[in-house]
Design a protein around this motif. Structure first.
Motif, PDB file in Angstrom:
ATOM      1  N   PHE A  11       0.837  -1.203   0.000  1.00 56.96           N
ATOM      2  CA  PHE A  11       0.000   0.000   0.000  1.00 56.96           C
ATOM      3  C   PHE A  11       0.868   1.248   0.000  1.00 56.96           C
ATOM      4  O   PHE A  11       0.650   2.171  -0.790  1.00 56.96           O
ATOM      5  CB  PHE A  11      -0.946   0.006   1.207  1.00 56.96           C
ATOM      6  CG  PHE A  11      -1.678   1.303   1.351  1.00 56.96           C
ATOM      7  CD1 PHE A  11      -2.716   1.625   0.484  1.00 56.96           C
ATOM      8  CD2 PHE A  11      -1.323   2.218   2.327  1.00 56.96           C
ATOM      9  CE1 PHE A  11      -3.388   2.844   0.594  1.00 56.96           C
ATOM     10  CE2 PHE A  11      -1.990   3.422   2.458  1.00 56.96           C
ATOM     11  CZ  PHE A  11      -3.018   3.738   1.586  1.00 56.96           C
ATOM     12  N   ASN A  14       2.645   1.861  -3.363  1.00 58.61           N
ATOM     13  CA  ASN A  14       1.740   2.400  -4.374  1.00 58.61           C
ATOM     14  C   ASN A  14       2.351   2.235  -5.771  1.00 58.61           C
ATOM     15  O   ASN A  14       2.491   3.203  -6.519  1.00 58.61           O
ATOM     16  CB  ASN A  14       1.424   3.870  -4.075  1.00 58.61           C
ATOM     17  CG  ASN A  14       0.250   4.393  -4.854  1.00 58.61           C
ATOM     18  OD1 ASN A  14      -0.630   3.639  -5.255  1.00 58.61           O
ATOM     19  ND2 ASN A  14       0.229   5.686  -5.082  1.00 58.61           N
ATOM     20  N   THR A  26      -5.353   5.625   7.760  1.00 52.94           N
ATOM     21  CA  THR A  26      -5.442   5.598   6.297  1.00 52.94           C
ATOM     22  C   THR A  26      -5.035   4.230   5.765  1.00 52.94           C
ATOM     23  O   THR A  26      -5.676   3.690   4.859  1.00 52.94           O
ATOM     24  CB  THR A  26      -4.574   6.702   5.679  1.00 52.94           C
ATOM     25  OG1 THR A  26      -5.001   7.963   6.193  1.00 52.94           O
ATOM     26  CG2 THR A  26      -4.669   6.708   4.170  1.00 52.94           C
ATOM     27  N   ALA A  29      -7.838   1.786   6.432  1.00 53.14           N
ATOM     28  CA  ALA A  29      -8.999   1.995   5.557  1.00 53.14           C
ATOM     29  C   ALA A  29      -8.791   1.399   4.173  1.00 53.14           C
ATOM     30  O   ALA A  29      -9.754   1.186   3.439  1.00 53.14           O
ATOM     31  CB  ALA A  29      -9.300   3.486   5.434  1.00 53.14           C
ATOM     32  N   ASN A  30      -7.539   1.089   3.817  1.00 51.95           N
ATOM     33  CA  ASN A  30      -7.234   0.618   2.472  1.00 51.95           C
ATOM     34  C   ASN A  30      -6.762  -0.827   2.396  1.00 51.95           C
ATOM     35  O   ASN A  30      -6.536  -1.331   1.299  1.00 51.95           O
ATOM     36  CB  ASN A  30      -6.182   1.538   1.846  1.00 51.95           C
ATOM     37  CG  ASN A  30      -6.770   2.856   1.464  1.00 51.95           C
ATOM     38  OD1 ASN A  30      -7.382   2.990   0.419  1.00 51.95           O
ATOM     39  ND2 ASN A  30      -6.625   3.855   2.340  1.00 51.95           N
TER      40      ASN A  30
END
Length: 81
Positions: A11, A14, A26, A29-30
């Motif tokens: 994550f 990216n 954050t 949440a992903n």
């Protein structure tokens, strides 16, 4: 290293875009892990040198060069312990 560790690093990396700077909420949440587990794993990843603070006062993390090396296969998980 756990599956959560890999998910957190991927994550933050990216892939194909700019790396992400994120707080534990954050990240949570992903990816599919609870916030308490994300916080624990971020601390472990930081202790292992795979993530680092981008802004410690704000609790923002980023992937480190060592974290990138791990994801690219240049660094083995056994070398981290």
């Amino acid at each position: 290293m756990t599956r959560a560790d890999d998910a957190i690093l991927e994550f933050l990396l990216n892939e194909g875009n700019e790396p992400i700077v994120a707080n534990p909420s954050t990240v949570e949440a992903n990816i599919d892990y609870k916030i308490s587990h994300v916080r624990r794993r971020l601390r472990a990843l930081q202790d292992g040198g795979l993530v680092e603070y981008y802004d410690e006062d704000r609790g923002l993390y980023q992937i480190s060069d060592q974290g990138r090396a791990y994801l690219s296969g240049e660094l083995d998980a056994d070398d981290l312990e």
